[in-house]
Enzyme design. Sequence first.
Site, mmCIF file in Angstrom:
data_model
loop_
_atom_site.group_PDB
_atom_site.id
_atom_site.type_symbol
_atom_site.label_atom_id
_atom_site.label_comp_id
_atom_site.label_asym_id
_atom_site.label_seq_id
_atom_site.Cartn_x
_atom_site.Cartn_y
_atom_site.Cartn_z
ATOM 1 C CG ASP A 85 -2.129 1.013 1.136
ATOM 2 O OD1 ASP A 85 -2.312 1.392 -0.029
ATOM 3 O OD2 ASP A 85 -2.476 1.574 2.109
ATOM 4 N N GLY A 86 0.485 2.110 -0.492
ATOM 5 C CA GLY A 86 0.985 3.774 -0.480
ATOM 6 C C GLY A 86 1.661 4.084 -1.793
ATOM 7 N NE ARG A 94 -1.457 6.845 1.050
ATOM 8 C CZ ARG A 94 -1.176 5.870 2.020
ATOM 9 N NH1 ARG A 94 -0.834 6.239 3.277
ATOM 10 N NH2 ARG A 94 -1.261 4.579 1.749
ATOM 11 N NE ARG A 102 -4.511 6.887 -6.927
ATOM 12 C CZ ARG A 102 -4.215 6.523 -5.669
ATOM 13 N NH1 ARG A 102 -3.932 7.762 -5.017
ATOM 14 N NH2 ARG A 102 -4.207 5.485 -5.262
ATOM 15 C CD GLU A 134 -13.452 -5.137 -0.327
ATOM 16 O OE1 GLU A 134 -12.405 -5.407 -0.680
ATOM 17 O OE2 GLU A 134 -14.497 -5.493 -0.170
ATOM 18 C CG ASN A 135 -7.992 -1.648 -4.391
ATOM 19 O OD1 ASN A 135 -7.283 -2.515 -4.170
ATOM 20 N ND2 ASN A 135 -8.364 -0.641 -3.384
ATOM 21 N NE ARG A 145 -8.030 2.370 -5.024
ATOM 22 C CZ ARG A 145 -6.671 2.451 -4.503
ATOM 23 N NH1 ARG A 145 -5.759 2.558 -5.275
ATOM 24 N NH2 ARG A 145 -6.681 2.113 -3.179
ATOM 25 C CB SER A 157 -7.515 -3.165 3.645
ATOM 26 O OG SER A 157 -7.056 -1.892 4.430
#
Length: 234
Positions: A15-16, A19, A28, A62-63, A66, A184
């Site tokens: 994850d990350g 960011r 992204r 769930e992604n 997006r 998650s």
Amino acid sequence: MADMGTPEHVGIIMDGNGRWAKRRLLPRLAGHRAGMKRMLALLEHIYGCGVKCVTVFALSAENLSRPKDELDGLFALFREYFSTQTERLSEKGIRLRVIGDRGLIPADIVSLIKEGEEKTAKGERATLAIAIGYGGRQDIVAACNKAVRAGREVTLKSFAETLSTGGMPALDLLIRTGDEKRLSNFLLFEAAYAELIFSTKMFPDYTDGDFDEALKEYAARERRFGALHPADRT
Ligand code: IPE
Ligand code: IPE
Ligand code: MG
């Protein structure tokens, strides 16, 4: 070489990426690309440490909510990964498994996955499971439904075998990067007694050395599985 202090099965929530990119004023997708590159090298290192099985969280069910642009970019990366890497996995004796709901991903990627799984099926050195369109709760519900259809009650053992991680060693260590302290929806059943390590680093910045630190921390922890502390055992 693996020893008692080396986990057999490591899970990684990478994850990350988003960011990481944002901080560099990059799109992204550049973060996802950097994450994939880092994962390729990190996996070499992890298997070199004697770990037999790695499960990587690449895309949650769930992604899929997006934006289309990001998903298209992620799917392009998966296409690239499976087209270029499965041959290498096969050469290295690493067996590929992809877990998750294949109905959620484009059909041509599902074909590449099947090809990759077949090509690497004989790999005995180690296992790489990639979770795509995966959700731990969904996986548990799917396993329940299998049992219902078979008209059989389950045991802990038989249920674990019915999950998409069936046949893999118990999850020993779960690492999440990206400075969040939650699962998650990753390997919920499997993580019951896994040691959890949370890194503040964004995944593309997570180094081989960071993994070595995690292994050290893992080896120093005392896993009791509900039993007494050794000093209190008679
Ligand atoms: C993890 O990175 C990879 C996927 C979920 C596909 P993110 O895309 O969640 O990155 P952040 O959390 O937004 O930084
Ligand atoms: C978990 O990360 C999924 C993957 C790393 C593939 P998310 O970025 O989706 O998790 P949340 O939304 O922060 O819980
Ligand atoms: Mg995230």
